[in-house]
Design an enzyme around this catalytic site. Structure first.
Site, PDB file in Angstrom:
ATOM      1  N   ASP A 102       0.856  -1.181   0.000  1.00  0.00           N
ATOM      2  CA  ASP A 102       0.000   0.000   0.000  1.00  0.00           C
ATOM      3  C   ASP A 102       0.894   1.233   0.000  1.00  0.00           C
ATOM      4  OD1 ASP A 102      -2.005  -1.830   0.183  1.00  0.00           O
ATOM      5  OD2 ASP A 102      -2.765  -1.163   2.125  1.00  0.00           O
ATOM      6  N   ASP A 105     -15.119  -3.378  -2.223  1.00  0.00           N
ATOM      7  CA  ASP A 105     -14.814  -3.085  -0.825  1.00  0.00           C
ATOM      8  C   ASP A 105     -16.127  -2.847  -0.090  1.00  0.00           C
ATOM      9  OD1 ASP A 105     -12.136  -3.101  -1.663  1.00  0.00           O
ATOM     10  OD2 ASP A 105     -12.219  -0.963  -2.137  1.00  0.00           O
TER      11      ASP A 105
END
Length: 243
Positions: free
Chosen positions: A8, A129
């Site tokens: 990330d 998500d």
């Protein structure tokens, strides 16, 4: 089941968030390209990249970091975060990414997402998500009223590479993935499902491997040293690389 380490990116660094909270960040490395090389050396057969700044801004932000990663490794890489128009999508594919992941724009403009999927068969993944079963967008800052399974089924006939399903409540918590919702989604789709969020142990990897999923994305557990990537791949039944 393929075990996919995650990198990330935020501010050019390798970080992890807790439950998608930008205020709960841990920095795990200043050189994302070196981290990517580390995971390749550990046996990764694919690397999952997230442009956290891009997801929040709605446009690419960590471009140089991603390009440095692509120049450093040979394994396929996939990227999500801030991919919301055709120009950005095609620029990333042209830069050497194997897949791009689209979430927010798929919800906002399903017709556009369908066109892109047909234009680039097997190169797009749906980033799904969810918080409490509903789709979250814009770097998880906004939660819609759309059910995650409903959105996934809407696109199930498209030539997608995968649906990447993340239960936000589990992400970064190391308390185990949401096996029930992951199985329910995978059972309803023909598109391969990749699970993400919550993996904290080799036992979690083993449980996911019993589900009809094609892969599992692992982040904090690897960075915290709870297990090694080679151990996770073995538990998942991922085929070892030939010498």
């Amino acid at each position: 089941m393929q075990v996919i380490p995650a990198i990330d990116l935020r501010g050019g660094r390798c970080v992890r968030l807790v439950q998608g909270d930008y205020g709960r960040e841990t920095v795990f490395g200043e050189d994302p390209a070196e981290m990517a090389r580390h995971w390749q050396d550990e046996g990764a057969t694919r690397i999952h990249l997230v442009d956290l700044d891009g997801a929040k801004l709605g446009k690419p932000a960590n471009v140089e970091s991603v390009k440095a990663i692509l120049a450093r490794v040979d394994v396929p890489c996939q990227l999500g975060g801030g991919i919301r128009d055709e120009e950005t999508l095609e620029a990333w594919l042209g830069a050497g990414l194997d897949r791009v992941i689209v979430g927010t724009q798929a919800l906002k403009d399903p017709a556009w997402f369908s066109r892109m999927a047909h234009r680039h068969p097997g190169r797009l993944a749906l980033g799904l998500d969810a918080r409490d079963g509903r789709v979250a967008t814009s770097g998880w800052l906004d939660v819609s009223t759309v059910e995650a399974t409903e959105l996934a089924e809407q696109f199930d006939a498209l030539p997608l590479a995968a649906v990447i399903y993340t239960d936000i409540a589990r992400d970064g918590m190391l308390e185990g993935p949401n096996l029930e919702s992951t199985r329910a989604l995978a059972d309803r789709l023909r598109t391969p499902v990749i699970a993400s969020g919550g993996v904290g142990s080799l036992e979690d990897i083993g449980r996911l491997a019993t589900l009809p999923v094609s892969g599992a994305i692992v982040g904090r557990a690897l960075y915290d040293g709870r297990f090694r990537l080679c151990e996770a791949r073995e538990r998942a039944g991922e085929e070892p690389e030939t010498p």
